[in-house]
Scaffold this active site. Sequence first.
Site, mmCIF file in Angstrom:
data_model
loop_
_atom_site.group_PDB
_atom_site.id
_atom_site.type_symbol
_atom_site.label_atom_id
_atom_site.label_comp_id
_atom_site.label_asym_id
_atom_site.label_seq_id
_atom_site.Cartn_x
_atom_site.Cartn_y
_atom_site.Cartn_z
ATOM 1 N N GLN A 219 0.935 -1.254 -0.032
ATOM 2 C CA GLN A 219 0.006 0.107 0.029
ATOM 3 C C GLN A 219 0.773 1.183 -0.053
ATOM 4 O OE1 GLN A 219 -1.041 0.443 4.676
ATOM 5 N NE2 GLN A 219 -1.612 -1.382 3.945
ATOM 6 N N HIS B 154 0.416 5.646 1.387
ATOM 7 C CA HIS B 154 -0.626 6.650 1.819
ATOM 8 C C HIS B 154 -0.431 7.943 1.384
ATOM 9 C CE1 HIS B 154 -1.330 3.253 4.695
ATOM 10 N NE2 HIS B 154 0.108 3.531 5.015
ATOM 11 N N HIS C 234 4.610 0.150 0.404
ATOM 12 C CA HIS C 234 5.408 -0.537 1.508
ATOM 13 C C HIS C 234 4.499 -1.738 1.875
ATOM 14 C CE1 HIS C 234 2.805 2.291 3.349
ATOM 15 N NE2 HIS C 234 2.473 1.331 4.574
ATOM 16 N N ARG D 54 -4.322 0.834 -2.196
ATOM 17 C CA ARG D 54 -3.752 -0.406 -2.264
ATOM 18 C C ARG D 54 -3.258 -0.793 -3.389
ATOM 19 N NH1 ARG D 54 -7.391 -0.880 1.471
ATOM 20 N NH2 ARG D 54 -6.737 -1.589 3.605
HETATM 21 ZN ZN LIG Z 1 0.665 1.644 5.802
#
Ligand SMILES: [Zn+2]
Length: 401
Positions: free
Chosen positions: A95, A97, A263, A282
Amino acid sequence: MTRVQRLRGSVQDYAWGKPSSSNPLVKRIYDSQCEASSLPPSNLEKYAEIWLGTHPNGPSTLIDSNTTLKSYLTPSNDLPYLLKILSISKVLSIQSHPDSALAAQLHASNPSVYKTPCHKPEMAIALTPFSAMLGFRTLSSLYSNLQLYPEIKDIVGSKSWKDLRECYENTAGMDFDTRTIVSVSNFFTNYMSNYDKDSLGSSVCSKIISRINSKIDKTSLDDLLLKFHSQFPEDCGVLSPIFLNVLNLKPGESLYVPPNTPHAYISGEIIECMARSDNVIRCGLTGKFKDVEVLCGSLDYEGFEPRRERGVEGEGERIYRPAVQDFEVRTSTLTSDHTFPSVPSPVIFLCLEGSCKVVWDGGEVGVKFGESLFIEEGTVIEVKVEEEVGFVRAMRNVGGG
Ligand SMILES: [Zn+2]
């Protein structure tokens, strides 16, 4: 109201968690908090995470008043962070962010998927040996891996493949210039968009896996691909360690996940601290929705070698301070009593080893392994050691960084 209160977190039983039969750290901590609350021990099959904070999906409870921490705090002094312990037996989804600007934009256009307009920086500190993937590899590492798995050319196409080779040759593999970033971006975008077309990716992946299976001397990268393939056979993330850095951390070492950086945590038990947000894009190793367009358009493609941080030594503590305001984490192992000055932040305290008495102006409370406290902003605490005690404290970043 007392300045220090006993706290019970929430437990999450995600499928990647450790089985109850292995007596994972998350179970031991949670059961200790249940015992402190005069509740029976938990009875789950998997133990993935314990959450300490005010996140609505896993609120913590003030044990003595039996109210949520969230209802005790006012909106203006709510915690900006969430402290977790993770027990990982199976790789988590890959995923990234979004940064603050992208998070706000995604939340405005698709609030059912991107639930908050906030960024979600996160930090992991290893409690046991811990493996993770973080960020794109340097060009030379990426290029040499592609020579070992040339079948990938069939997924990304010969133009992308050739572009990347030219970047490598032009820069001698040293430099991540603009052209290289564009080239890696195109390469990865082709990989992600073509993988699921007519099962192209999974048939290429099968070829790679059977070739690895027939090798006598397998590399650690081969072993990782086999492991991911056994866990998610059809998934585009199986081949991700070829592109992404793989790190092995020792207890006490930490990594920080910057925004827009792919990561995945692979195995181990860790402390995790993050901004209280839900925004996840994702990328693979998941059965959940993959927003390929947003993902590929937002990632930071500049390769790097991730640093294993060991924190900075302080008085009776080690300080792990990221480059964001939302949080910092401090760990301590004490064999004799120690007084900690007040900090301008509410603190979550979690005992990870031994036992102690926490004393403040107005009271004291005994704390043993697994038990947690909420400490009001501006409270001086003295820790009186009963047996060698280890604990972690999460707070807002009070270093101004
Ligand atoms: Zn994460």
